[in-house]
Design an enzyme around this catalytic site. Structure first.
Site, PDB file in Angstrom:
ATOM      1  N   LYS A  65     -49.239 -12.651 -10.207  1.00 26.32           N
ATOM      2  CA  LYS A  65     -48.408 -11.373 -11.045  1.00 26.32           C
ATOM      3  C   LYS A  65     -48.465 -10.012 -10.327  1.00 26.32           C
ATOM      4  CE  LYS A  65     -50.061 -12.274 -14.979  1.00 26.32           C
ATOM      5  NZ  LYS A  65     -50.737 -13.251 -14.480  1.00 26.32           N
ATOM      6  N   SER A  68     -60.661 -12.063  -9.515  1.00 24.91           N
ATOM      7  CA  SER A  68     -60.543 -13.390 -10.386  1.00 24.91           C
ATOM      8  C   SER A  68     -61.510 -14.396  -9.507  1.00 24.91           C
ATOM      9  CB  SER A  68     -59.250 -13.852 -10.578  1.00 24.91           C
ATOM     10  OG  SER A  68     -59.311 -15.137 -11.177  1.00 24.91           O
ATOM     11  N   ALA A  69     -62.230 -14.948 -10.605  1.00 22.64           N
ATOM     12  CA  ALA A  69     -62.868 -16.155 -10.101  1.00 22.64           C
ATOM     13  C   ALA A  69     -62.154 -17.264  -9.215  1.00 22.64           C
ATOM     14  CB  ALA A  69     -63.917 -16.776 -10.942  1.00 22.64           C
ATOM     15  N   ASP A  70     -60.983 -17.164  -9.707  1.00 18.81           N
ATOM     16  CA  ASP A  70     -59.991 -18.269  -9.090  1.00 18.81           C
ATOM     17  C   ASP A  70     -59.901 -18.032  -7.572  1.00 18.81           C
ATOM     18  OD1 ASP A  70     -59.368 -18.553 -11.603  1.00 18.81           O
ATOM     19  OD2 ASP A  70     -57.173 -17.828 -11.166  1.00 18.81           O
ATOM     20  N   GLU A  75     -54.163 -27.406 -15.607  1.00 21.12           N
ATOM     21  CA  GLU A  75     -54.986 -26.421 -16.295  1.00 21.12           C
ATOM     22  C   GLU A  75     -54.750 -26.514 -17.981  1.00 21.12           C
ATOM     23  OE1 GLU A  75     -55.091 -22.340 -16.628  1.00 21.12           O
ATOM     24  OE2 GLU A  75     -53.489 -22.146 -15.055  1.00 21.12           O
TER      25      GLU A  75
HETATM   26  N1  PSU Z   1     -52.048 -15.929 -14.600  1.00 20.54           N
HETATM   27  C1  PSU Z   1     -50.692 -16.284 -15.238  1.00 20.54           C
HETATM   28  N2  PSU Z   1     -50.985 -17.195 -16.139  1.00 20.54           N
HETATM   29  C2  PSU Z   1     -52.072 -17.586 -16.675  1.00 20.54           C
HETATM   30  C3  PSU Z   1     -53.334 -17.215 -15.744  1.00 20.54           C
HETATM   31  C4  PSU Z   1     -52.998 -16.415 -14.705  1.00 20.54           C
HETATM   32  O1  PSU Z   1     -49.853 -15.795 -14.893  1.00 20.54           O
HETATM   33  O2  PSU Z   1     -52.489 -18.081 -17.516  1.00 20.54           O
HETATM   34  C5  PSU Z   1     -54.660 -17.706 -16.143  1.00 20.54           C
HETATM   35  C6  PSU Z   1     -54.932 -18.834 -15.248  1.00 20.54           C
HETATM   36  O3  PSU Z   1     -55.770 -19.714 -16.087  1.00 20.54           O
HETATM   37  C7  PSU Z   1     -55.918 -18.119 -14.325  1.00 20.54           C
HETATM   38  C8  PSU Z   1     -56.585 -17.065 -15.123  1.00 20.54           C
HETATM   39  O4  PSU Z   1     -56.851 -19.017 -13.649  1.00 20.54           O
HETATM   40  O5  PSU Z   1     -55.562 -16.592 -16.127  1.00 20.54           O
HETATM   41  C9  PSU Z   1     -57.090 -15.766 -14.445  1.00 20.54           C
HETATM   42  O6  PSU Z   1     -57.928 -15.019 -15.448  1.00 20.54           O
HETATM   43  P1  PSU Z   1     -58.834 -13.939 -14.535  1.00 20.54           P
HETATM   44  O7  PSU Z   1     -57.869 -13.046 -14.196  1.00 20.54           O
HETATM   45  O8  PSU Z   1     -59.571 -13.483 -15.884  1.00 20.54           O
HETATM   46  O9  PSU Z   1     -59.567 -14.509 -13.694  1.00 20.54           O
HETATM   47 MN    MN Z   2     -61.289 -10.775 -14.199  1.00 21.11          MN
END
Ligand code: PSU
Ligand code: MN
Length: 312
Positions: free
Chosen positions: A168, A149-151, A33
């Site tokens: 985390k 998260s969308a993940d 990524e």
């Molecule tokens: N967690 C980490 N390092 C990162 C990310 C997550 O420890 O760089 C990044 C990844 O690209 C993950 C994104 O997909 O943050 C998630 O963001 P959000 O929480 O806004 O969905």
């Molecule tokens: Mn978010």
């Protein structure tokens, strides 16, 4: 009533020469990524790490494909000059999840792809294995913020296996695992039953399933595919013992970072990059060292899985 026939657009997608060759020769590929480069680490550690991850994947016998959006085009594999240009621009490049991809393509701008966006594009490019650092999850305080998260949904809807060091502990890990269970996502611990907390090897939560070899993971991917599943899989690969951050130090930094997050009223997609930066500065860079090492550890395992999957 009339039917309007839409014009089919040509997909604006570029494969790097190395990835193109790998596809022709049917070599194992591993997606990487680009949010980790633009938002996860400062320059020059970001470009050094991006290069190190690629090298480790090559050493396992696979071909890396760093995925990003550049001038409105999908990049499957970045050549070294582009990788460096991307890393130098850093946080000025917007963080892009699934929802944002069409907008960035329409505007012909750049985008740093998160886990969700990278999964979408890796699948489009026919790459079933992807190495990252940590995934996004259900945030603490979700009951009021609705920040999930969308993940997590991408793991439920896109058949790509994501090798991560867990999530985390600024996130609500038990709820993150519950959500993945509800969504039917297989979470597998690599040589452990403990779901790791990114910088540290244990989060206090357990996974239901453990495997001990890359071959076992490759076999699971093949079985999921055989079943016609359209969902992905999450591999939880803890940071190596000697690279783990001190859990007390991280806990302290997390508490302070969360306090500042609250005080500054930061929300939405800025939350994760803000916390990563704060934790790195509060631990005098110690968290960054673990961050780099866990990403390398994931790239190595992903390379091994990709090679094993080739032999399935
Ligand atoms: N967690 C980490 N390092 C990162 C990310 C997550 O420890 O760089 C990044 C990844 O690209 C993950 C994104 O997909 O943050 C998630 O963001 P959000 O929480 O806004 O969905
Ligand atoms: Mn978010």
């Amino acid at each position: 009533m009339y039917y309007r026939f839409m014009k089919q657009i040509d997909l604006p997608i570029d494969y790097s020469p190395a990835v193109q060759l790998a596809k022709q020769e049917n070599l194992p590929l591993v997606a990487l990524e680009s949010t980790i480069i633009a938002h996860g680490m400062p320059f020059p550690e970001n470009v050094d790490t991006a290069r190190a991850l690629e090298k480790l994947i090559i050493e396992q016998g696979a071909v890396p494909a760093t995925i990003a959006l550049w001038n409105g085009r999908i990049q499957i594999g970045l050549d070294d000059a582009k990788l460096e240009a991307f890393a130098r621009k850093g946080a000025s490049i917007p963080k892009v999840s699934r929802r944002d991809i069409p907008f960035v393509l329409a505007r012909k701008t750049h985008g740093a792809t998160t886990v969700s966006a990278t999964m979408v594009l890796a699948h489009m490019a026919g790459i079933p294995i992807f190495a990252t650092g940590g995934i996004g999850g259900v945030h603490r305080g979700v009951a009021t913020s609705w920040d999930i998260s969308a993940d997590l949904l991408e793991l439920a809807r896109t058949p790509v296996t994501v090798v991560s060091a867990g999530a985390k502990s600024i996130l609500d890990i038990p709820k993150t695992l519950e959500f993945l269970e509800t969504q039917g996502v297989l979470v597998v611990g690599y040589q452990t039953h403990a779901f790791p907390a990114f910088y540290t090897r244990e989060s206090g939560s357990l996974v239901n399933h453990r495997v001990n070899t890359p071959e076992e993971i490759a076999h699971l991917i093949a079985i999921q595919k055989g079943l016609g599943y359209t969902s992905g899989m999450l591999i939880a690969n803890p940071v190596p013992k000697d690279k783990e951050a001190n859990p007390d130090l991280i806990q302290q930094a997390l508490q302070n970072a969360l306090k500042e997050l609250d005080q500054e009223g930061i929300s939405g997609k800025e939350v994760t990059p803000f916390l990563l930066r704060k934790i790195a500065s509060l631990t005098q860079g110690k968290s960054l060292v673990s961050n780099i090492e866990l990403a390398k550890n994931n790239a190595t395992l992903a390379g091994q899985i990709a090679v094993a999957y080739q032999n399935e």
